[in-house]
Design an enzyme around this catalytic site. Sequence first.
Site, short mmCIF file in Angstrom:
data_model
loop_
_atom_site.label_atom_id
_atom_site.label_comp_id
_atom_site.label_asym_id
_atom_site.label_seq_id
_atom_site.Cartn_x
_atom_site.Cartn_y
_atom_site.Cartn_z
N HIS B 54 1.03 -5.79 6.22
CA HIS B 54 0.29 -4.60 6.72
C HIS B 54 -0.83 -3.96 5.90
CE1 HIS B 54 3.57 -2.03 4.49
NE2 HIS B 54 2.44 -1.42 4.57
N SER B 164 3.01 0.09 -1.23
CA SER B 164 3.26 -1.14 -0.36
C SER B 164 2.60 -2.32 -0.94
CB SER B 164 2.58 -0.86 1.25
OG SER B 164 3.39 -0.10 1.81
#
Lengths: 533, 470
Positions: B54, B164
């Site tokens: 992502h 992330s």
Amino acid sequence: MNRPFLLSRQLAALLALALMTSTSTLNLRAFTGTVQKTEPQNSTSGMFTWENAVIQIEVTSKNYNYIQPWERSERKVYKSGVVVGGHQIITTADGLADQTLIRLKKQGDGLFSLGNVVWIDYQANLAVLTTDEKDFWTGLQPARLADPVPITGPVRILRWQNDRLENRQGEIDQITVEPSALSFVSVPVLKIDSTIPGAGYGEAITVNDKLIGLASQQDGDALTAIPTSFITSILQARQAKTYTGLGYFDFTWDPVENPLCLDYLKLPGPPRGVIVKETGLKPGVVSPVHPRDVILQIDGFDIDAEGNYRDPQYKKLVLENLSSRGKWAGMDCKLKIWRDGKEQDILYRLPKADYSDELVPNQSFDKDPEYVLAGGLVFVPLTEAYLRSWGMNWRQRAPFRLFYYNMDKVRPDRPQRVVLSQVLPSEANIGYESMRNTVIDEINGMKIKQISDIMTALKSPVNGFDVFKFEPGEPVQWAVLDAGEMDHTNQEIMTRYHIPADHVLNPVVAQNDPVKSTASVPMTQKPAVTHLP
Amino acid sequence: MPVPEGSESEKSVVQIITAFQEPDWASPWIFDLPRFASGTGFLIDGDRIMTNAHVVAWTKRLLVRRYHDPTPYFAQVEFVAQDLDLAVIKVEDPNFYKGMKPLDFGGLPKVRSAVVTYGFPAGGEQISYTRGVVSRIEVEGYVHIGNRAFLAVQTDAAINPGNSGGPVIQDGKVVGVAFEGISGLQNTGYFIPTVIIHHFLDDIKDGAYDGVPEAGLRLTALQNPAFRRMLKLPDDSKQGVRVDQILDIPTTKALIKPNDVIMQVGDYPVDYDGTITYEGNTVGVSAAIDMAQNNDTIPLKIWRDGKMIDVSLPVKVYTDDASQGNQYDVLPRYYIFGGLVFTPLSLDYLKTFGRDWNDSAGRDLIYELAYRHLEDPAHWRPEPVVLASILDHPVNANFTTRGQTMVDKINGIRIERLSDVPKAFAATKGPDAIIEFLPDHHFEVIRKDDAEKANPDILETYRVPAQSRL
């Protein structure tokens, strides 16, 4: 007068508010109404005053919990009615269902009389009440009902508040056709602009000394009322014993915005009529109209490309009004249609509106909620009342698929959807306790088409086991219980969870006869309640 | 805060800044404004930087910043696993790798053991460390793709946007990649354990990423004594998970039956609560199934008809449900005829109805996408098509529908996938094409010649570069 009473959970918040007020009469929908002293509108004549015609009605009814369908509480609503002569009071049917006690109060005199229902039709949202107490009628005057009703101009909205006749202003916006407050059947309604709070419960809509409607719904400043012309037509038909309940056009249609669609159907001339989309949605009725028929005329009225006809009294109205314009279930309408490249005249027999016409009935009146308990698994029929258990925003909050079925249609092989609503935990059903709101497909190899099938299926266990199969795609599709222990488990769960009966089932109403099946539900219909020995 | 894991590791941790642009799934030739986002990555063997899928999805330009180095380095995506939310990227400039050591991978950390996450949360330029303990190890939904669940490790170490793709370190080794949290729930972050990371790295060894194969089994704990008796399991057995449902995968359907009881997956015995013991932890049985690579065969011990049998279950990657999850890096397809914009029904399309698409998109569209294949396979279509919108033009001005509705048939031909649409219009007999919609059987008519004449004009007016992307 301010007696303690039980209220449903939904009304608990209102109760807190209610108990802080010391009014002797509580309108649960309207706490905030400012009270005006009424000036009788034709007091100069000395003949008729609305104080002698508007009646306050207190209704106590059973309030059901569709998630725990064996539970019951009490609910109280206050509404209005109007004296129409013959010792009769007309009001809306809304709020009268499952009633246990009706009390009537006249002239704000502080005394209540016991009332009873003479006649009720939930589809039409109308009821006639009376009382056996002869003194009640003394001093009362029947109101005159307007027919036709005005479609513009000011109105006065009347109801009793704190023993004074509240008199509010309103303005007629239009007369239109839309689904009745308690039904899918479209009926004529008056739309009225008014700032009256908490209305929609049978308030009298008046112009001078004539009643023009009974308030049936409210959305902000828009008040909806049933026009007296419609009420009168039903009351007269009832008196003449020709009223068979509301019928309806059991087809959907599209307006013709795209003239190429009519070209395609080879209809010559300018755009007119509407194109039928779906037909024969009522189970067991063969539709005389077909998809892609163009409806050109109903009972002599031309239908325009938007689906409207020219009403002699009310100008432009949508064609659905012709299904209740002096016509009732079982009567014929003359339709001129365009089919297969030519005009045809057909008769359309109006099917009777029944709540069971819908896969997920949107209303259920005067019936205890049905359920079957099987080893802690609680099965209920999928109804809109069940979905409404998810609260105000039930359309968003109810499980998606159950909500989806609400727009699905009845099929002969599937008159109902039956849901496992919850599992009451016990030792026997370990592993299944998280199952809820899943649709049952089969039990012991038998298709469950309606809730009563469960009782039959449980009589034929498979090798000593009851095998439950839920719809594919549910989180868990299979569950098994020991059939030999079923009675014992049920008994134990009923004791543990304080459940009076292992099932409640209502008598099955025949679905196939479009006229004879009962829409006007008898008030005394008793559910079959079976207690285990 | 002291960093017990040693300062060497931090030199291998980089900040990744992406400029990305997403397409509009309702008007697939239109793109949103380019946006920026930042994440974290770390160097692994083979001059690769590992991060989350992502972090690099829909990227138009990737920048990597090194520890204490002002130079922006450009990077390219080498492999991406949308299902596992993992990616490896490469920097062309060899100077980038000077002085950096690849990090080594460890195993599955124990519950309650301490871990440290490294990353650049909230876009800050300084590396940040947060310490926490492993709270749980469970099969969790991987929200990037949306319709897959794999093993994940929950920690109370703060994992925030920008973390992330960062490494989670224990004893100097990477034990996971930080990837998601639960909004509104504090101290609940998740990282991808190394068993999943190795699955990805093993998969790309042949130069392509295939994905995690799908066995197609919906498994349910089997603790109910009556159910166990009916399936003739021995009274004293506490083993076995029940096959509740089987996806429409022919090889699986041929070998497995509903209410089979899976007693063992590979070397892992399965307990009757649906778990296995993996590296000392109790985890869901699907973790053992997900260890297989594409085209592997999973050895299963199955209890059926009162006896044990051995089944070798071949498994393949399953993409038939791609439209039910989030899709990335592949532009949405469409076909335009007379201003009518047709596109496949997908979750990404439904999301164009807005944040509350669950309410605003029609119930029938949601049902069609998510439930039709399960409940009503006879009426299922492999790729339902919607009339997404109508580009206004006199040729379509009289249409009653304005789009956001499902297409049933065109000229009587049932539309099962987008490629059927141009074929069905080409099959128009006579002057008019008839389009039928669901769920209410509404139909519209468009004059074929007029529509074809209008096509170039409409494409020009609305700056649509091509009539179709099929």
